[in-house]
Design an enzyme around this catalytic site. Structure first.
Site, PDB file in Angstrom:
ATOM      1  N   THR A 377     -10.957   1.845  -4.345  1.00  0.00           N
ATOM      2  CA  THR A 377     -12.166   1.592  -3.731  1.00  0.00           C
ATOM      3  C   THR A 377     -13.418   1.931  -5.023  1.00  0.00           C
ATOM      4  O   THR A 377     -12.894   2.458  -5.778  1.00  0.00           O
ATOM      5  CB  THR A 377     -12.368   2.970  -2.748  1.00  0.00           C
ATOM      6  OG1 THR A 377     -11.132   3.035  -1.765  1.00  0.00           O
ATOM      7  CG2 THR A 377     -13.654   2.730  -1.885  1.00  0.00           C
ATOM      8  N   ASN A 397      -8.087  -1.709  -0.952  1.00  0.00           N
ATOM      9  CA  ASN A 397      -6.912  -0.661  -0.349  1.00  0.00           C
ATOM     10  C   ASN A 397      -6.445  -0.101  -1.554  1.00  0.00           C
ATOM     11  O   ASN A 397      -7.171   0.718  -2.299  1.00  0.00           O
ATOM     12  CB  ASN A 397      -6.199  -1.353   0.759  1.00  0.00           C
ATOM     13  CG  ASN A 397      -5.454  -0.231   1.313  1.00  0.00           C
ATOM     14  OD1 ASN A 397      -6.139   0.771   1.992  1.00  0.00           O
ATOM     15  ND2 ASN A 397      -4.111  -0.354   1.865  1.00  0.00           N
ATOM     16  N   ASP A 419      -3.442   0.079   5.759  1.00  0.00           N
ATOM     17  CA  ASP A 419      -4.681   0.717   6.239  1.00  0.00           C
ATOM     18  C   ASP A 419      -4.276   1.075   8.027  1.00  0.00           C
ATOM     19  O   ASP A 419      -4.894   2.003   8.562  1.00  0.00           O
ATOM     20  CB  ASP A 419      -5.932   0.199   6.104  1.00  0.00           C
ATOM     21  CG  ASP A 419      -6.778   1.221   4.894  1.00  0.00           C
ATOM     22  OD1 ASP A 419      -5.890   2.007   4.246  1.00  0.00           O
ATOM     23  OD2 ASP A 419      -7.642   0.988   4.656  1.00  0.00           O
ATOM     24  N   SER A 447     -11.162   3.510   8.445  1.00  0.00           N
ATOM     25  CA  SER A 447     -11.315   3.653   7.089  1.00  0.00           C
ATOM     26  C   SER A 447     -11.790   5.026   6.754  1.00  0.00           C
ATOM     27  O   SER A 447     -12.734   5.526   7.520  1.00  0.00           O
ATOM     28  CB  SER A 447     -12.257   2.555   6.561  1.00  0.00           C
ATOM     29  OG  SER A 447     -12.908   2.983   5.285  1.00  0.00           O
ATOM     30  N   GLY A 470      -9.665   7.768  -1.063  1.00  0.00           N
ATOM     31  CA  GLY A 470      -8.880   7.788   0.214  1.00  0.00           C
ATOM     32  C   GLY A 470      -9.679   8.892   1.137  1.00  0.00           C
ATOM     33  O   GLY A 470     -10.804   9.138   1.244  1.00  0.00           O
TER      34      GLY A 470
END
Length: 567
Positions: A377, A397, A419, A447, A470
């Site tokens: 990310t 991801n 996810d 998310s 995360g």
């Protein structure tokens, strides 16, 4: 005697003048700018965003140009094969909106499509329909000022000329190579290996010739070339060759969601905006609403540091318990639940359940299930000279996404299907499944991303902030907001201060190395199972911009080696 009085008065006035100059005219650190600032996790990309602003581009123009650049420097984190949440404040209208361009499950996806967990994390089947470019397109159509092609030019040049490999990318390559993901794959090795078929090292030059051609096509023909133009069939063929199920209909049918009704709460003197589910904006809102009742101030850390962190951690735990009920609102009837979850009334009830003496077992927080997280990310924060702002978090991801690089286009595709929850096994982070987040065709997964824009006056942005990492995205963003706005730390100190994290499941309070040892001992006395975080990847990474008096101050988290830019 009479002569001494005027001298004393002069000295006193001189001291007052110097104090006022220092307080009002001098910035608190080097990364403060008079007009505008961009904070990304790559210094060169922050500079590209800044230059776009100086060319009279909008905050959205600057964000797109910077993100295209980050996709080159940190291809393990994001790129046009992934998706994002865009939070945009347009000063000309006074409105905040969200663009949800997260990936969707392909039309052929089913709840039980993964017999084993590795298929959800690597290979063609793990790839969701990318939304990144359609999100850029929609944002540019609504808020862009410069021509679309101008936003691609800097990154096209960089991709062809080559860029130095950073320590962050080098570490990610080494780890991925150790897991057997780079060398056996000809497309990945063509980019990330040298002529001796060994992994490129830090400071080596890396080039992206195929991706440069892809950027060039998109710059000239628009996002349509990716979704239903000359490139679409190639993308589908490459994904299917890797075992994926994405079709031309999936690509052509992809549409980002525009939401002009963001999650909005008032905490202290500030008004805060977050994207709605399936982002974790409602979770961050709940944390801050709970903590609002404690009336935190700078003295909270100086006089009651252990108690303050205990209360923060308990708010984290309750919020993560409620997060288990979230998912894609297009597929779930959770509108009323989100409304309650983000209300002061709901936060007051939860606060009443927090004991200052102890933490409790997981069942006390009434979770349903837990949900997957991503680590590949990147976040970007921008505050422009006209007062407009952008907070955007983008992802593929897992690191290097699906580990599938299109040999035709140079695009690394996401692994967003991990996810989602699967009824057959936990996800990559050993987190149990949640029915609200089960796979359905066209659905977007839950998310952790929660880009945030904060106002201290009507139509006056105080802070733009977001994180990557995360589940730690949520707790880290909360901590940086608290540090900056309630514990009276400047943005540089707020971003780089050591952190604490608890997501309820597993029942562990993680602290960053260097965290105050006396607070750790105090938390243990309150029954917190406390451990020192020792993973090789950063604890979490924040990019923040904050208005401080007449200055725009920015900080790119040192944990990833970023650097802001402004003018």
């Amino acid at each position: 005697m009479d002569k001494k009085i005027p001298i004393a008065c002069f000295v006193f006035v001189f001291i007052i003048v110097v104090f006022l100059i220092v307080y009002f005219l001098l910035p608190p650190d080097d990364d403060c700018f008079p007009k505008a600032a961009v904070a990304s996790d790559v210094g060169k990309c922050s500079e590209i965003g800044r230059d776009i602003l100086k060319q009279k581009g909008s905050a959205v123009d600057a964000a797109i140009a910077a993100l295209l650049c980050v996709g080159l420097y940190n291809p393990q984190s994001m790129g046009i094969g992934g998706g994002h949440f865009f939070l945009i404040y347009d000063s000309s209208t006074g409105k905040v909106e969200t663009i949800n361009a997260k990936e969707t499950a392909p039309g052929g996806a089913t709840r039980d499509m993964f017999p084993t967990e590795d298929l959800s994390q690597k290979g063609g089947l793990s790839i969701g329909v990318p939304g990144e470019l359609r999100g850029y397109e929609l944002a540019h159509r609504r808020h862009g000022r410069l021509p679309w092609r101008d936003l691609f030019e800097p990154s096209i040049k960089l991709a062809r000329k080559g860029i130095p490999i950073s320590e962050v990318l080098s570490n990610a390559l080494n780890k991925s190579s150790e897991q057997g993901h780079i060398l056996p794959d000809s497309a990945l090795c063509e980019v990330f290996c040298n002529s001796n078929k060994t992994i490129l090292r830090e400071n080596d030059t890396i080039r992206f010739p195929r991706l440069a051609d892809t950027y060039e096509k998109i710059a000239n023909e628009g996002a349509d070339v990716f979704y239903n133009g000359s490139m679409a069939q190639t993308i589908v063929d490459d994904i299917r060759a890797a075992g994926g199920i994405i079709t031309l209909e999936d690509l052509s049918g992809y549409t980002p969601e525009l939401n002009e009704d963001t999650i909005k709460i008032n905490v202290g003197e500030y008004t805060m905006h977050f994207p709605n589910a399936p982002s974790s904006g409602p979770v961050l809102a709940l944390i801050l609403n709970i903590l609002d009742g404690y009336n935190f101030s700078s003295s909270s850390l100086s006089s009651e540091e252990t108690l303050t962190y205990h209360r923060i951690i308990e708010a984290f735990r309750f919020a993560f318990a409620k997060r288990t009920m979230l998912g894609d609102p297009r597929f779930l009837n959770i509108t009323d639940f989100i409304h309650n979850m983000t209300s002061k009334y709901f936060a007051n009830i939860i606060r009443s359940k927090i004991s200052d003496e102890t933490t409790y077992p997981g069942w006390y927080y009434e979770p349903e299930y837990s949900n997957p997280e991503s680590y590949g990310t990147s976040h970007l924060s921008i505050l422009a000279a006209d007062g407009s702002a952008v907070a955007v978090t983008s992802t593929i991801n897992l690191p290097f996404g699906s580990k599938v690089m299109s040999p035709s286009t140079g695009i690394i595709f996401n692994s967003v299907m991990d996810d989602f929850s699967s009824p057959n096994f936990p996800n990559a982070y050993d987190i149990p499944s949640s029915p609200n987040n089960f796979i359905q065709a066209g659905k977007r997964p839950l998310s952790a991303m929660c880009p945030t824009i904060i106002f201290d006056k009507p139509n006056k942005v105080k802070m733009v902030v977001g994180a990557e990492g995360g589940p730690k995205i949520i707790t880290t963003t909360a901590l940086v907001i608290l540090n900056s706005l309630f514990f009276d730390k400047n943005v540089k100190k707020s971003v780089n201060k050591t952190r604490v994290h608890n997501q309820l499941n597993p029942n562990t309070t993680e602290v960053e190395d260097g965290f105050n040892q006396s607070v750790i001992e105090g938390l243990k006395k309150k029954n917190h199972n406390t451990t020192i975080y020792n993973d090789t990847k950063p604890f979490s990474v924040v990019q923040a911009v904050m208005r401080w008096k007449n200055w725009i101050c920015a900080e790119s988290d040192q944990r990833k080696g970023g650097k802001p830019a402004g003018y």
